[in-house]
Design a protein around this motif. Sequence first.
Motif, PDB file in Angstrom:
ATOM      1  N   LEU A  24       0.862  -1.180   0.000  1.00  0.00           N
ATOM      2  CA  LEU A  24       0.000   0.000   0.000  1.00  0.00           C
ATOM      3  C   LEU A  24       0.895   1.225   0.000  1.00  0.00           C
ATOM      4  CD1 LEU A  24      -2.995   0.851   0.119  1.00  0.00           C
ATOM      5  CD2 LEU A  24      -2.762   0.955   2.613  1.00  0.00           C
ATOM      6  N   GLU A  25       0.689   2.090  -0.977  1.00  0.00           N
ATOM      7  CA  GLU A  25       1.578   3.223  -1.205  1.00  0.00           C
ATOM      8  C   GLU A  25       0.794   4.536  -1.267  1.00  0.00           C
ATOM      9  OE1 GLU A  25       4.763   3.018  -1.275  1.00  0.00           O
ATOM     10  OE2 GLU A  25       5.431   1.135  -2.161  1.00  0.00           O
ATOM     11  N   GLY A  26       1.531   5.627  -1.319  1.00  0.00           N
ATOM     12  CA  GLY A  26       0.928   6.944  -1.482  1.00  0.00           C
ATOM     13  C   GLY A  26       1.789   8.007  -0.841  1.00  0.00           C
ATOM     14  N   GLY A  27       1.504   9.239  -1.172  1.00  0.00           N
ATOM     15  CA  GLY A  27       2.228  10.361  -0.590  1.00  0.00           C
ATOM     16  C   GLY A  27       1.746  10.682   0.811  1.00  0.00           C
ATOM     17  N   GLU A  28       2.115  11.859   1.282  1.00  0.00           N
ATOM     18  CA  GLU A  28       1.759  12.244   2.648  1.00  0.00           C
ATOM     19  C   GLU A  28       0.276  12.618   2.731  1.00  0.00           C
ATOM     20  OE1 GLU A  28       4.304  11.849   4.867  1.00  0.00           O
ATOM     21  OE2 GLU A  28       5.299  11.157   3.047  1.00  0.00           O
ATOM     22  N   GLY A  29      -0.379  12.164   3.801  1.00  0.00           N
ATOM     23  CA  GLY A  29      -1.739  12.587   4.075  1.00  0.00           C
ATOM     24  C   GLY A  29      -2.829  11.903   3.284  1.00  0.00           C
ATOM     25  N   VAL A  30      -2.532  10.786   2.629  1.00  0.00           N
ATOM     26  CA  VAL A  30      -3.552  10.123   1.802  1.00  0.00           C
ATOM     27  C   VAL A  30      -4.401   9.122   2.586  1.00  0.00           C
ATOM     28  CG1 VAL A  30      -2.290  10.428  -0.356  1.00  0.00           C
ATOM     29  CG2 VAL A  30      -1.915   8.359   1.009  1.00  0.00           C
ATOM     30  N   GLY A  31      -4.079   8.888   3.858  1.00  0.00           N
ATOM     31  CA  GLY A  31      -4.883   7.982   4.677  1.00  0.00           C
ATOM     32  C   GLY A  31      -4.390   6.553   4.684  1.00  0.00           C
ATOM     33  N   LYS A  32      -3.090   6.361   4.472  1.00  0.00           N
ATOM     34  CA  LYS A  32      -2.557   5.004   4.391  1.00  0.00           C
ATOM     35  C   LYS A  32      -2.776   4.195   5.670  1.00  0.00           C
ATOM     36  CE  LYS A  32       1.680   5.369   3.122  1.00  0.00           C
ATOM     37  NZ  LYS A  32       2.054   4.845   4.464  1.00  0.00           N
ATOM     38  N   SER A  33      -2.544   4.796   6.814  1.00  0.00           N
ATOM     39  CA  SER A  33      -2.671   4.057   8.075  1.00  0.00           C
ATOM     40  C   SER A  33      -4.096   3.564   8.284  1.00  0.00           C
ATOM     41  CB  SER A  33      -2.246   4.940   9.252  1.00  0.00           C
ATOM     42  OG  SER A  33      -0.872   5.280   9.155  1.00  0.00           O
ATOM     43  N   THR A  34      -5.051   4.430   8.024  1.00  0.00           N
ATOM     44  CA  THR A  34      -6.459   4.043   8.162  1.00  0.00           C
ATOM     45  C   THR A  34      -6.800   2.913   7.207  1.00  0.00           C
ATOM     46  OG1 THR A  34      -7.104   6.262   8.855  1.00  0.00           O
ATOM     47  CG2 THR A  34      -8.833   4.868   7.912  1.00  0.00           C
ATOM     48  N   GLN A  35      -6.369   3.036   5.975  1.00  0.00           N
ATOM     49  CA  GLN A  35      -6.718   2.043   4.960  1.00  0.00           C
ATOM     50  C   GLN A  35      -5.962   0.735   5.153  1.00  0.00           C
ATOM     51  OE1 GLN A  35      -9.267   2.137   3.038  1.00  0.00           O
ATOM     52  NE2 GLN A  35      -9.753   4.183   3.825  1.00  0.00           N
ATOM     53  N   ALA A  37      -5.309  -0.673   8.046  1.00  0.00           N
ATOM     54  CA  ALA A  37      -6.081  -1.410   9.043  1.00  0.00           C
ATOM     55  C   ALA A  37      -7.389  -1.934   8.454  1.00  0.00           C
ATOM     56  CB  ALA A  37      -6.362  -0.511  10.250  1.00  0.00           C
ATOM     57  N   ALA A  38      -8.042  -1.112   7.637  1.00  0.00           N
ATOM     58  CA  ALA A  38      -9.313  -1.530   7.047  1.00  0.00           C
ATOM     59  C   ALA A  38      -9.116  -2.667   6.051  1.00  0.00           C
ATOM     60  CB  ALA A  38      -9.971  -0.335   6.354  1.00  0.00           C
ATOM     61  N   LEU A  39      -8.037  -2.595   5.281  1.00  0.00           N
ATOM     62  CA  LEU A  39      -7.767  -3.646   4.302  1.00  0.00           C
ATOM     63  C   LEU A  39      -7.403  -4.956   5.002  1.00  0.00           C
ATOM     64  CD1 LEU A  39      -7.637  -4.259   1.316  1.00  0.00           C
ATOM     65  CD2 LEU A  39      -5.279  -3.407   1.286  1.00  0.00           C
ATOM     66  N   GLU A  40      -6.631  -4.860   6.085  1.00  0.00           N
ATOM     67  CA  GLU A  40      -6.321  -6.062   6.864  1.00  0.00           C
ATOM     68  C   GLU A  40      -7.609  -6.730   7.347  1.00  0.00           C
ATOM     69  OE1 GLU A  40      -4.109  -7.435  11.023  1.00  0.00           O
ATOM     70  OE2 GLU A  40      -4.409  -5.304  10.583  1.00  0.00           O
ATOM     71  N   GLU A  41      -8.516  -5.944   7.907  1.00  0.00           N
ATOM     72  CA  GLU A  41      -9.771  -6.492   8.412  1.00  0.00           C
ATOM     73  C   GLU A  41     -10.587  -7.126   7.285  1.00  0.00           C
ATOM     74  OE1 GLU A  41     -13.835  -5.023  10.731  1.00  0.00           O
ATOM     75  OE2 GLU A  41     -12.165  -3.637  10.467  1.00  0.00           O
ATOM     76  N   ALA A  42     -10.649  -6.451   6.138  1.00  0.00           N
ATOM     77  CA  ALA A  42     -11.427  -6.971   5.010  1.00  0.00           C
ATOM     78  C   ALA A  42     -10.865  -8.303   4.514  1.00  0.00           C
ATOM     79  CB  ALA A  42     -11.440  -5.945   3.877  1.00  0.00           C
ATOM     80  N   LEU A  43      -9.543  -8.423   4.473  1.00  0.00           N
ATOM     81  CA  LEU A  43      -8.925  -9.675   4.022  1.00  0.00           C
ATOM     82  C   LEU A  43      -9.144 -10.796   5.040  1.00  0.00           C
ATOM     83  CD1 LEU A  43      -5.579  -8.281   2.552  1.00  0.00           C
ATOM     84  CD2 LEU A  43      -7.505  -9.232   1.263  1.00  0.00           C
TER      85      LEU A  43
END
Length: 209
Positions: free
Chosen positions: A9-20, A22-28
Amino acid sequence: MARGRFISLEGGEGVGKSTQLAALEEALRRRGFDVLVTREPGGSEGAEAIRRLLLEGEEGRWNARAEALLFAAARSDHVAKTIKPALAAGRWVLSDRFLDSSLAYQGEAGGLGIEAVRDLHRFGSEDFLPDRTLVLSLDAGEGRARARHRDGDEGDRIGGRPPSYHAAVERGFRLMADAEPERVKLVDASGNAETVTARLIAALGDLLQ
């Protein structure tokens, strides 16, 4: 035993990586997958030691080449000691950043060149790549505003670099998506968190079958 899948999971600063993340882990996990969550730089004992060298201290602590070498060294240890054993055990590995961050940050924004940084990865990690790289993408102004709200003033020594640097990072991620469209998927990070998570899952659709 079937080999697991490796998702970064990639992206620049402030894109919400930490939130996503955790959400992606839960979904998987809800889909029955055994998930290992890891990060870069870091994810193994040696790589975590290098992480502290990279993210702490003054802005000029390392020149661009030294920084790229440190990232490559951390990744080599991470791949050998954490990622590959987990995949061999049938686990899905979800990493907060991987190679494409180095290509975007040190290669494109840092001026070293994407291919020069990729060469370090070819040597250090035998060009080992994720099955899918998901790049969260936002308008640059919105991303920086989110990052300032999250981090206060500066954040770490890389996150605190000027807007022109972060615009080049975003450009680097887009170059990777253009060059490897089957592996690297740009995902719109605007809107509420649930909507963004649904977009991420959709971008993994073929791997989930």
